[in-house]
Design a protein around this motif. Sequence first.
Motif, PDB file in Angstrom:
ATOM      1  N   ALA A  96       5.490   5.118  -2.609  1.00  0.00           N
ATOM      2  CA  ALA A  96       4.253   5.891  -2.766  1.00  0.00           C
ATOM      3  C   ALA A  96       3.721   5.716  -4.175  1.00  0.00           C
ATOM      4  N   ASP A  97       2.413   5.944  -4.322  1.00  0.00           N
ATOM      5  CA  ASP A  97       1.858   5.878  -5.677  1.00  0.00           C
ATOM      6  C   ASP A  97       2.144   7.195  -6.407  1.00  0.00           C
ATOM      7  N   THR A  98       1.862   7.195  -7.709  1.00  0.00           N
ATOM      8  CA  THR A  98       2.180   8.352  -8.540  1.00  0.00           C
ATOM      9  C   THR A  98       1.483   9.607  -8.034  1.00  0.00           C
ATOM     10  N   ARG A  99       0.180   9.448  -7.698  1.00  0.00           N
ATOM     11  CA  ARG A  99      -0.603  10.617  -7.307  1.00  0.00           C
ATOM     12  C   ARG A  99       0.017  11.321  -6.099  1.00  0.00           C
ATOM     13  N   CYS A 100       0.262  10.568  -5.026  1.00  0.00           N
ATOM     14  CA  CYS A 100       0.823  11.166  -3.816  1.00  0.00           C
ATOM     15  C   CYS A 100       2.221  11.726  -4.079  1.00  0.00           C
ATOM     16  N   ASN A 101       3.034  10.968  -4.792  1.00  0.00           N
ATOM     17  CA  ASN A 101       4.410  11.385  -5.017  1.00  0.00           C
ATOM     18  C   ASN A 101       4.489  12.688  -5.808  1.00  0.00           C
ATOM     19  N   ARG A 141       0.826  -1.217   0.000  1.00  0.00           N
ATOM     20  CA  ARG A 141       0.000   0.000   0.000  1.00  0.00           C
ATOM     21  C   ARG A 141       0.858   1.263   0.000  1.00  0.00           C
ATOM     22  N   CYS A 142       0.297   2.330  -0.545  1.00  0.00           N
ATOM     23  CA  CYS A 142       0.986   3.629  -0.579  1.00  0.00           C
ATOM     24  C   CYS A 142       1.207   4.126   0.845  1.00  0.00           C
ATOM     25  N   PHE A 143       2.413   4.606   1.128  1.00  0.00           N
ATOM     26  CA  PHE A 143       2.740   5.058   2.476  1.00  0.00           C
ATOM     27  C   PHE A 143       1.819   6.185   2.932  1.00  0.00           C
ATOM     28  N   TYR A 144       1.391   7.034   1.994  1.00  0.00           N
ATOM     29  CA  TYR A 144       0.626   8.227   2.381  1.00  0.00           C
ATOM     30  C   TYR A 144      -0.880   8.002   2.401  1.00  0.00           C
ATOM     31  N   CYS A 145      -1.443   7.398   1.336  1.00  0.00           N
ATOM     32  CA  CYS A 145      -2.902   7.351   1.244  1.00  0.00           C
ATOM     33  C   CYS A 145      -3.451   5.948   1.500  1.00  0.00           C
ATOM     34  N   ASP A 146      -2.539   4.974   1.625  1.00  0.00           N
ATOM     35  CA  ASP A 146      -2.936   3.608   1.937  1.00  0.00           C
ATOM     36  C   ASP A 146      -3.686   2.915   0.786  1.00  0.00           C
TER      37      ASP A 146
END
Length: 345
Positions: A273-278, A239-244
Amino acid sequence: MSFVALDPLDVAGRVVQLLEAGRRNSTYKLATVMALVDICVENATAPDGSLMVPIDEIAHRVIGYYWNQVRSFHLHGRLAQVVRGRSIPDRIADARDVLLRDGLRTAEAAREACHPVYQRLVRSVRLTMAQQPLTHLQSVPHSQIRDEFLFDAAGFHKKMTVSDLDRIAVIVLRPGVPDGLRRTSTLLRTFVRSLWAHDVIDLNRAELDAEDIDGFLFGADHTALRALVDPLRDLQSGRCFYCDDRLTAEVHIDHVVPWSMIPIDGVANLVAADTRCNLDKSASIPIREHVTRALERESLSDVSALTRIPVLHKRTVSAAQGVYAALPAGSILWRSSGTYQPYSP
Ligand SMILES: [Zn+2]
């Protein structure tokens, strides 16, 4: 939004933060900051430390900056300064051709001569400046948050008309701001010029075939960090570190405290992280909770053993402490895609 009187020396830090957050679609914000700095250097403040700045004056300055920049760049022609659409530099270039034919070689000469073409140009530029950079300069990208520490921007919006603008006519830089901009003008000019050059390279990449020199010289080497993708994805249960959200094939390795502030590659400061958060986070400073959560992860030494990328826990802890200790109260911190919150020490 309530307003806390700003220490002059915090002004520069806040301006830097505004310019670092998010991506720019044009160089207009940079031109605006440059104009404000120059105007503050040249003008005395009111007794309370504020300064009234006519929007016309900002337009004159901005025309002055772009005047030389619209010349042909070697064989490449005019360099783009916006992502799309007819730009302020386009309008300046057209007016400049006419003014040069009339013997007016500089923006100041055209201004002094009160040439009607120049006057029309000022009216058009000031409206765009009001609708775009003066409206957006103090807002956090992709959010409703405005951080109006420089001036009160109520009344500015992207559809404002000439009569709205005539009614407003000036901005008033808050007490402490003119002094702060003046005292840090050398640093700020250097900083703005470097961002500006960088943006122009970015906007003209296809034509210039230029590499990202600044990123190459000062950025992180993401190829070296690719080894972390699998171990960090496993550590975060996919899972993405920021948005899960569940990570897809495209996983980014993100420096929690941005590389521009802590230029060290330690697993303690690296997450998947995923693209969006990064991309949304880019070089923004995150809220402290993210940093704490990154530092409290277990098994970092296993990841390090697998990848031979050191953990650097202690260094990251002290560098992060330094970063937050230097942040002015009220600085806008990144929480998640499109959401921010002000920093309170
Ligand atoms: Zn995410």
